[in-house]
Design a protein around this motif. Sequence first.
Motif, PDB file in Angstrom:
ATOM      1  N   GLN B 143       1.027  -1.205  -0.120  1.00  0.00           N
ATOM      2  CA  GLN B 143      -0.338  -0.116   0.123  1.00  0.00           C
ATOM      3  C   GLN B 143       0.798   0.953   0.184  1.00  0.00           C
ATOM      4  O   GLN B 143       0.894   2.285  -0.798  1.00  0.00           O
ATOM      5  N   CYS B 144       1.656   0.921   0.618  1.00  0.00           N
ATOM      6  CA  CYS B 144       2.040   2.828   0.984  1.00  0.00           C
ATOM      7  C   CYS B 144       3.213   2.785  -0.146  1.00  0.00           C
ATOM      8  O   CYS B 144       3.559   3.828  -0.307  1.00  0.00           O
ATOM      9  N   LEU B 145       4.206   1.747  -0.530  1.00  0.00           N
ATOM     10  CA  LEU B 145       5.105   1.538  -1.807  1.00  0.00           C
ATOM     11  C   LEU B 145       4.104   2.037  -3.162  1.00  0.00           C
ATOM     12  O   LEU B 145       4.251   3.076  -3.737  1.00  0.00           O
ATOM     13  N   LEU B 146       2.892   2.025  -3.339  1.00  0.00           N
ATOM     14  CA  LEU B 146       2.080   2.691  -4.381  1.00  0.00           C
ATOM     15  C   LEU B 146       1.678   3.551  -4.258  1.00  0.00           C
ATOM     16  O   LEU B 146       1.449   4.783  -5.208  1.00  0.00           O
ATOM     17  N   LEU B 147       1.332   3.889  -2.629  1.00  0.00           N
ATOM     18  CA  LEU B 147       0.715   5.581  -2.856  1.00  0.00           C
ATOM     19  C   LEU B 147       1.936   6.185  -2.711  1.00  0.00           C
ATOM     20  O   LEU B 147       2.067   7.223  -3.342  1.00  0.00           O
ATOM     21  N   SER B 148       3.031   6.336  -2.651  1.00  0.00           N
ATOM     22  CA  SER B 148       4.409   6.972  -2.648  1.00  0.00           C
ATOM     23  C   SER B 148       4.867   7.082  -4.453  1.00  0.00           C
ATOM     24  O   SER B 148       4.859   8.227  -5.016  1.00  0.00           O
ATOM     25  N   ASP B 149       4.436   5.787  -5.145  1.00  0.00           N
ATOM     26  CA  ASP B 149       5.538   5.711  -6.200  1.00  0.00           C
ATOM     27  C   ASP B 149       4.498   5.444  -7.707  1.00  0.00           C
ATOM     28  O   ASP B 149       4.952   6.038  -8.196  1.00  0.00           O
ATOM     29  N   LEU B 150       3.063   5.089  -7.051  1.00  0.00           N
ATOM     30  CA  LEU B 150       2.953   5.042  -7.906  1.00  0.00           C
ATOM     31  C   LEU B 150       1.602   6.532  -8.029  1.00  0.00           C
ATOM     32  O   LEU B 150       0.636   7.171  -8.946  1.00  0.00           O
ATOM     33  N   GLU B 151       0.936   6.647  -6.617  1.00  0.00           N
ATOM     34  CA  GLU B 151       0.561   7.722  -6.719  1.00  0.00           C
ATOM     35  C   GLU B 151       0.980  10.062  -6.737  1.00  0.00           C
ATOM     36  O   GLU B 151      -0.263  10.303  -6.392  1.00  0.00           O
ATOM     37  N   ASP B 152       1.842   9.178  -6.064  1.00  0.00           N
ATOM     38  CA  ASP B 152       3.317  10.272  -5.615  1.00  0.00           C
ATOM     39  C   ASP B 152       2.826  10.803  -4.533  1.00  0.00           C
ATOM     40  O   ASP B 152       2.790  12.502  -4.534  1.00  0.00           O
ATOM     41  N   MET B 153       2.092  10.473  -3.600  1.00  0.00           N
ATOM     42  CA  MET B 153       1.911  11.069  -2.295  1.00  0.00           C
ATOM     43  C   MET B 153       3.125  10.687  -1.342  1.00  0.00           C
ATOM     44  O   MET B 153       4.057  10.542  -1.148  1.00  0.00           O
ATOM     45  N   SER B 154       2.562  12.203   0.016  1.00  0.00           N
ATOM     46  CA  SER B 154       4.430  12.511   0.152  1.00  0.00           C
ATOM     47  C   SER B 154       3.516  11.514   1.635  1.00  0.00           C
ATOM     48  O   SER B 154       2.715  11.498   1.717  1.00  0.00           O
ATOM     49  N   ALA B 155       4.569  11.482   2.920  1.00  0.00           N
ATOM     50  CA  ALA B 155       4.469  10.840   3.209  1.00  0.00           C
ATOM     51  C   ALA B 155       3.398  11.260   4.886  1.00  0.00           C
ATOM     52  O   ALA B 155       2.948  10.030   5.155  1.00  0.00           O
ATOM     53  N   ILE B 156       2.778  12.440   4.582  1.00  0.00           N
ATOM     54  CA  ILE B 156       1.756  13.366   4.758  1.00  0.00           C
ATOM     55  C   ILE B 156       0.237  12.880   4.930  1.00  0.00           C
ATOM     56  O   ILE B 156      -0.052  12.467   5.666  1.00  0.00           O
ATOM     57  N   GLN B 157       0.676  12.521   3.528  1.00  0.00           N
ATOM     58  CA  GLN B 157      -0.310  12.343   2.670  1.00  0.00           C
ATOM     59  C   GLN B 157      -0.499  10.837   2.634  1.00  0.00           C
ATOM     60  O   GLN B 157      -1.695  10.640   2.851  1.00  0.00           O
ATOM     61  N   ILE B 158       0.167   9.869   2.996  1.00  0.00           N
ATOM     62  CA  ILE B 158       0.244   8.262   2.969  1.00  0.00           C
ATOM     63  C   ILE B 158      -0.352   8.100   4.320  1.00  0.00           C
ATOM     64  O   ILE B 158      -1.267   7.582   4.615  1.00  0.00           O
ATOM     65  N   GLY B 159       0.425   8.682   5.295  1.00  0.00           N
ATOM     66  CA  GLY B 159      -0.203   8.812   6.696  1.00  0.00           C
ATOM     67  C   GLY B 159      -1.552   9.182   6.512  1.00  0.00           C
ATOM     68  O   GLY B 159      -2.529   8.608   7.338  1.00  0.00           O
ATOM     69  N   GLU B 160      -1.979   9.960   5.970  1.00  0.00           N
ATOM     70  CA  GLU B 160      -3.849  10.306   5.913  1.00  0.00           C
ATOM     71  C   GLU B 160      -4.072   8.963   5.369  1.00  0.00           C
ATOM     72  O   GLU B 160      -5.722   8.928   6.219  1.00  0.00           O
ATOM     73  N   VAL B 161      -3.817   8.574   4.547  1.00  0.00           N
ATOM     74  CA  VAL B 161      -4.655   7.142   4.475  1.00  0.00           C
ATOM     75  C   VAL B 161      -4.746   6.087   4.982  1.00  0.00           C
ATOM     76  O   VAL B 161      -5.676   5.335   4.767  1.00  0.00           O
ATOM     77  N   MET B 162      -3.415   5.685   4.918  1.00  0.00           N
ATOM     78  CA  MET B 162      -3.083   4.634   6.337  1.00  0.00           C
ATOM     79  C   MET B 162      -3.490   4.867   7.844  1.00  0.00           C
ATOM     80  O   MET B 162      -3.259   3.385   8.642  1.00  0.00           O
ATOM     81  N   GLY B 163      -3.542   6.074   8.594  1.00  0.00           N
ATOM     82  CA  GLY B 163      -3.992   6.041   9.509  1.00  0.00           C
ATOM     83  C   GLY B 163      -3.025   5.562  10.215  1.00  0.00           C
ATOM     84  O   GLY B 163      -2.777   5.432  10.962  1.00  0.00           O
ATOM     85  N   LEU B 164      -1.184   6.278   9.656  1.00  0.00           N
ATOM     86  CA  LEU B 164       0.076   6.817  10.516  1.00  0.00           C
ATOM     87  C   LEU B 164       0.673   7.338  10.696  1.00  0.00           C
ATOM     88  O   LEU B 164       0.148   8.583   9.584  1.00  0.00           O
ATOM     89  N   SER B 165       1.550   7.666  11.744  1.00  0.00           N
ATOM     90  CA  SER B 165       2.473   9.382  12.223  1.00  0.00           C
ATOM     91  C   SER B 165       3.075   9.359  10.863  1.00  0.00           C
ATOM     92  O   SER B 165       3.346   8.721  10.158  1.00  0.00           O
ATOM     93  N   TYR B 166       3.612  10.761  10.544  1.00  0.00           N
ATOM     94  CA  TYR B 166       4.759  10.847   9.760  1.00  0.00           C
ATOM     95  C   TYR B 166       5.845   9.951   9.237  1.00  0.00           C
ATOM     96  O   TYR B 166       6.585   8.845   8.668  1.00  0.00           O
ATOM     97  N   ALA B 167       6.208   9.581  11.238  1.00  0.00           N
ATOM     98  CA  ALA B 167       7.116   8.818  11.102  1.00  0.00           C
ATOM     99  C   ALA B 167       7.303   7.972  10.955  1.00  0.00           C
ATOM    100  O   ALA B 167       7.966   7.002  10.118  1.00  0.00           O
ATOM    101  N   ALA B 168       6.177   7.350  11.532  1.00  0.00           N
ATOM    102  CA  ALA B 168       5.528   6.010  11.149  1.00  0.00           C
ATOM    103  C   ALA B 168       6.181   5.352   9.423  1.00  0.00           C
ATOM    104  O   ALA B 168       6.391   4.141   8.887  1.00  0.00           O
ATOM    105  N   VAL B 169       4.756   5.986   8.421  1.00  0.00           N
ATOM    106  CA  VAL B 169       5.003   6.223   7.160  1.00  0.00           C
ATOM    107  C   VAL B 169       6.275   6.265   7.074  1.00  0.00           C
ATOM    108  O   VAL B 169       6.988   5.057   5.931  1.00  0.00           O
ATOM    109  N   ARG B 170       7.714   7.162   7.145  1.00  0.00           N
ATOM    110  CA  ARG B 170       8.985   6.902   6.753  1.00  0.00           C
ATOM    111  C   ARG B 170       9.927   5.649   7.212  1.00  0.00           C
ATOM    112  O   ARG B 170      10.156   4.670   5.745  1.00  0.00           O
ATOM    113  N   THR B 171       9.229   4.852   8.098  1.00  0.00           N
ATOM    114  CA  THR B 171       9.499   3.470   8.618  1.00  0.00           C
ATOM    115  C   THR B 171       9.347   2.602   7.317  1.00  0.00           C
ATOM    116  O   THR B 171      10.285   1.669   7.507  1.00  0.00           O
ATOM    117  N   LEU B 172       8.063   2.422   7.188  1.00  0.00           N
ATOM    118  CA  LEU B 172       6.789   1.862   6.697  1.00  0.00           C
ATOM    119  C   LEU B 172       7.786   2.007   4.871  1.00  0.00           C
ATOM    120  O   LEU B 172       8.586   0.656   5.060  1.00  0.00           O
TER     121      LEU B 172
END
Lengths: 592, 191
Positions: B143-172
């Motif tokens: 999910q997070c790879l697709l949101l980042s590289d296919l949908e070009d979302m930032s870590a903050i936006q990915i966090g909104e989608v996945m319900g994760l913190s900014y730091a957690a998204v970066r690690t994930l």
Amino acid sequence: MTMNRHEPFEELISASLTGDLTDVERQRLDAHLDTCAACRSVFAAFMEQRRIMSGLRHVAPPRDLAARVRTGVEGGAFATLPWWRRPAVMFAGIGGGLAAITGVLLALVLLNGTPDEPEIGDATPPPSASPTSSATVVASPSQEPLKTLPPILPPASPDASPAESINPPSPSTGPSPTATPIPPSPEPDVFIALTGPSDNLALMVHEPVPSGEPLRPIAQLEVFEAPNTPPIAAELSPDGQWLAYIAELGLSGLNEVRVARVADPPDGESGQMDVGDVVILGRSVATTPFLKGLEWSPDSGRLAYTLADPDASGESDVWIYEPEATEPERLTDVGNAYAASWIPDPDDDGAAFGLWVSLAAAEPVSYVVELAPGDEVATVDPEEDGIAEAPDVFMPTLTPDGLIAIYWTGSMDAEDGIGWVMSEGGEPYLAEHDLEDGTFRNERPLFSDLDVGEEGWFRYAGISWSSDGDAYAIWDAAWTGPSQGGDDLQYPDPTRVYFGHATDPRGLTRDHAIDEADLPTDTRVVDAKASPTGEHLLVTVRYPLSGDLSPPRADLLLIERNTGSEADVMRNLSINDEGWFGPAAFDADDED
Amino acid sequence: MAVPGPMPWGTPAVTRRGVDANEARFAQLFDEYSAPIFNYVLRMVGDADRAADITQDTFIKAYRKLDTVTDATSTRSWLYRIATNTAIDDMRRRRMVRPMGDDAPSYANRPDPRPGPEAQVMASTLDERVQRALSTLRPNHRQCLLLSDLEDMSAIQIGEVMGLSYAAVRTLLCRARGEMRRALSAEGFAR
């Protein structure tokens, strides 16, 4: 876990690709990359990976997507249906692993209804003749009156012709003088079965095939965590999410009541239990059908059941389980209580306002215990807390709409090792059930051609209603007296199933037994269900234990009932000649 | 790259009923996002029919909950969150429901008829190889790879989608890239 020294920088590299670095982080990363070949390699790999991903081919959605969404929006259905009510969607495009099947332990069958065709007993009956009330009900003056709907049972007429029983007389047409052809019967639509060898129990889904071919399994749920023992009763919750079943614990003389989630929550709601998870609600002495009731409330919010405590001389009490709850709640603590039926609230579709609870005694009595959705389940004494009382009524089993009941009347006796059974005069009655005041009216003996008295009575029997509120099945009828079927016929016969309709003015007679040849030799009926169309029976029959430690065996039989000289049509739905097939549970709300 | 779109939500029905604000808003939402959501889900589940069903359910749910979206809500993140949850539900359900063929019992010991790994790599298109690599990732990594590289979302936006913190998204996301790097390598891409 240890972190390698490059790991913090790999995270910075990853974050840099989406512009998620602060200036400080950027400077720190750049400085590291100048000196670390490994991290430069990672950086290049991640860059290349991002390039590959962003270059993936874009695929056009189906051109009918908008129309499908609009249909779903306007229809208000689809997305909230349990997966097995939309098999065409559920199984489309699945590929992958396959699992072995070696036995079947529980079956749910969804029948394809034919709403446009006349159903047996579907005609509007005439107003009933002078209601009586042998079951006097005393409503508590402090309580709101119960709800009412018009009576529906026709006058009892044991001598009516079979034609009348197929299409009961209506006020406008009167009884038909000749037999009316039975409309075409539906075939099973989807067949779901809890299956597997003793070490690999799983819920199986079967699809129908043309008559004569074996059923095909098309999907399998994950293994249940509960011990693998034969189920002997099963009821599906009205919302199709939960399956309650009773498992027989070998030769211990005990049963176990369990609930399994069989469908995901609607609309993506989260739940504590996943599909296939099972919760064990308690163990009970395994004796009479009175202990095998699994009563789902109309809103599926509660299951009422009875446990006879093996550690307390079989004392029985009513328990309530709310799906997803961690523990069931005890509703009674009196030692002789049995869960009978939820009472639907006609003003609140899908809700029940109370539960009929029966107390076994020499003179049995039933009480309405008020328990509406949202009410906290607390332990009550039905005799003191009940809001309505029905003396001489035991185990009233209501139709889903609550308008008709089959209940037991007569004396009771507590037998050693068995528990409470009916004694002298024990007999099932058919009656209208008034939702306003809880009275049973227009009652008549269920078996209209049987002489019940000192010479013979029923100790117990299994009873189940179809969701059509008309058809019912009686099995395991423990008759104490001599046969009343003449020289050639055992009647009543505990090995046969009696299939009747409430709107049949003849009541239930010896002619309502399914053909003797339908049941395999030496088998015993474990469970019987009348289909939602009121035209079929699904009967689970068990074979005697072989004595060579072979696993228990049962077959599931689909029986199309015919009358007169036309023989019943029976199909054995078991997919092989070993293992446990059945019982069945119908989906009353099948929309496909 | 321009994303081919489905037939638009269409105005006839809207026009007939009068242009309800929610209807118009939903029509715009559907026309803008139905194709990207479908492609995102397609890469998540790897099956076009399933992706269509999930996309369909996503927009039905979105329609029903449209009035819960406020100005402060990122509509795009909200829609992707519904799609993600719907896809996860579908994947979880399918883990529970294993399909069986006509003669399923005999399938248990049947040899795998598919070509070996090398032959698969040689015979597959780049797209298929990437999809196969994706399918080996854990769902949250995918999910997070697709949101980042296919949908070009930032870590903050990915966090909104996945319900994760900014730091957690970066690690994930970092772990997902590492996992994907190994998966692509197994598909014959240079490390």
